[in-house]
Design an enzyme around this catalytic site. Structure first.
Site, PDB file in Angstrom:
ATOM      1  N   ARG A 223       0.858  -1.185   0.000  1.00  0.00           N
ATOM      2  CA  ARG A 223       0.000   0.000   0.000  1.00  0.00           C
ATOM      3  C   ARG A 223       0.894   1.235   0.000  1.00  0.00           C
ATOM      4  NH1 ARG A 223      -4.700  -0.737  -1.618  1.00  0.00           N
ATOM      5  NH2 ARG A 223      -5.872   0.504  -0.125  1.00  0.00           N
ATOM      6  N   HIS A 271      -0.776   0.362  -9.822  1.00  0.00           N
ATOM      7  CA  HIS A 271      -1.566  -0.455  -8.883  1.00  0.00           C
ATOM      8  C   HIS A 271      -2.217  -1.655  -9.589  1.00  0.00           C
ATOM      9  CE1 HIS A 271      -3.568  -0.215  -4.677  1.00  0.00           C
ATOM     10  NE2 HIS A 271      -3.454  -1.462  -5.086  1.00  0.00           N
TER      11      HIS A 271
END
Lengths: 308, 308
Positions: A223, A271
């Site tokens: 993350r 991502h």
């Protein structure tokens, strides 16, 4: 579903909604899918299929019984104070996603280990030159976060001959010892108050500086909030880091003006490390729900106390 | 070596001679190493440690008993008519080299599978965009050449979830059937009269055109002579191939004017896929020689009839 129709909310920020609709229609034609715009039907909804729902949305569903999070990270939901704390959250991490993350991690580790940044640079300059390349066994890959994703990546990397060590917050090893042995740092941590900003300049400075790559490498598939972007850039610019592969950032999408885009030592992917294929994910979620219907256990449910 | 000194010839075209000398000095200090310039000492030499020796050199050593080839490809030696045909040739393919090739193949397969060419292009343009990515199990990797290197790569790729099929000249499967199923073609063939120019436009045209990557990909870590460079370029330019990773070329070093250097769909590495680390290789060769001294079998010896 036993012949009946069920209404679900589908809200997938940044994902391809049409692909999800197609997958659900193909695999569960009796599910009636509504969107966040259908506010007059919110009372029908017992289950919400979501990825990064906007704050406040889930709190408006009076009869919600289950939240299905369509990827690993649940920080957006846990940060939303309007979501009743008793609601179970199914985190859909299917084997497909695990292998997907493993592929990305193995790819990025090999990319740095086999000097691809230098070879691609040589290619641009039409230079044919061998570079010394140590065996994988001469490198230690340190994995921050040894959950399902971390363990799978560790197995694959060990199979290729790398020395692999893992660190988790619940383990006994001091972080500085782990860092001191690590040539390539792979971050697969969830985003929690404890991991926020963990990857700082101070942390990166503790990585092994005597390894075969000349300088350590950072690979973040976890993350973006776990890393302080400015610190990572500082470490890259002063040689504390020799390179980085980053799939996640503090702000996503990565702003157009970010120095990461054009940094010569950085690989940016948007991502997609654990890309959720809607077909495979829908099959996984339906399997979990079917188990639940017959009294089985859905796994893995989110533990609010741990924060993921 | 039992306390005695032995003179060897060391000739490593394109490799780092100093690194070989250092490794031999460290691990076998009683070996006296001479070069091709020491012609007056050629009669002392019973063993030659070589990589791509120039034609005619080995034929000048009247008492040569064993040729030690310091990598996989022996075509330079077999093509040299001055080398007595009875001389055994030890092909030093140590486990280190096998893993090295496996790393390179896995890296290049993942690089194309995970759309890195497209993502790196997006990075240059500061574009944050997800691209659809199928699971590894949706792709078939076809390996041409199922020797030690091919089998090792196949195992690693299967472990990551890819469908893997293999083809060898000695097997039963027709080549066109194999090609028709293949999305990513990995060539690990030796260079022999039978493999010369095998990878032609005609062959590439038979690869699976309906796979998840849109167009098939060629990865050659074998020998440059197996591919017809002009045909590979034609296939890349007309869309028959979607991309290529090439470690080997018909002429090496790759000439500065070659279109491969700047082709947007091509990754060029300078014949380093199975990079021979002098330390690891020296240890391997010494182990083989020690076995031979006590009557054991050195493996693998080159089979002149097969051509590798």
């Amino acid at each position: 579903m036993r012949g009946s129709t069920m209404t679900i909310l589908l809200h997938v920020t940044g994902m391809d909604r049409a692909a999800w609709l197609a997958a659900i229609k193909a695999q569960a034609p009796r599910l009636e899918v509504i969107s966040a715009a259908d506010t007059d039907r919110f009372a029908e909804i017992r289950r919400a299929w979501v990825w990064k729902p906007p704050a406040g949305l889930l709190g408006q569903l009076p009869n919600l019984e289950l939240i299905i999070n369509l990827a690993a990270g649940v920080d957006a939901i846990l940060a939303d104070a309007t979501v009743p704390k008793h609601l179970p959250i199914l985190r859909a991490v299917d084997p497909n996603i695990t292998m997907r993350m493993t592929e990305w991690v193995v790819l990025q580790v090999l990319f740095h280990h086999r000097q691809m940044p230098a070879f691609m640079d040589q290619q641009k300059q039409r230079v044919w030159r061998e570079l010394p390349q140590k065996a994988a066994s001469a490198l230690t890959v340190g994995i921050l976060g040894m959950g399902v994703l971390g363990q799978s990546a560790a197995r694959a990397l060990a199979g290729l001959g790398f020395k692999v060590i893992g660190w988790s917050r619940t383990g006994a090893q001091p972080l500085n010892e782990f860092l001191g042995q690590t040539d390539i740092l792979v971050c697969l941590l969830p985003f929690t108050p404890e991991t926020k900003g963990l990857i700082s300049y101070e942390l990166l400075r503790q990585l092994n500086r005597g390894g075969p790559l000349g300088a350590p490498v950072l690979i973040n598939g976890g993350r973006g909030g776990s890393q302080i972007g400015a610190d990572v850039l500082r470490a890259l610019n002063d040689g504390t880091l020799g390179g980085a592969s980053l799939d996640v950032f503090e702000t996503e999408p990565l702003p157009e003006g970010s120095p990461f885009w054009s940094h010569p030592k950085v690989i940016v992917t948007p991502h997609v490390a654990a890309y959720s294929d809607p077909e495979a994910m829908t099959a996984h979620v339906l399997e979990q729900l079917a188990r639940h219907e017959v009294g089985g256990t859905m796994a893995p449910l989110v533990d609010r106390a741990r924060g993921y």
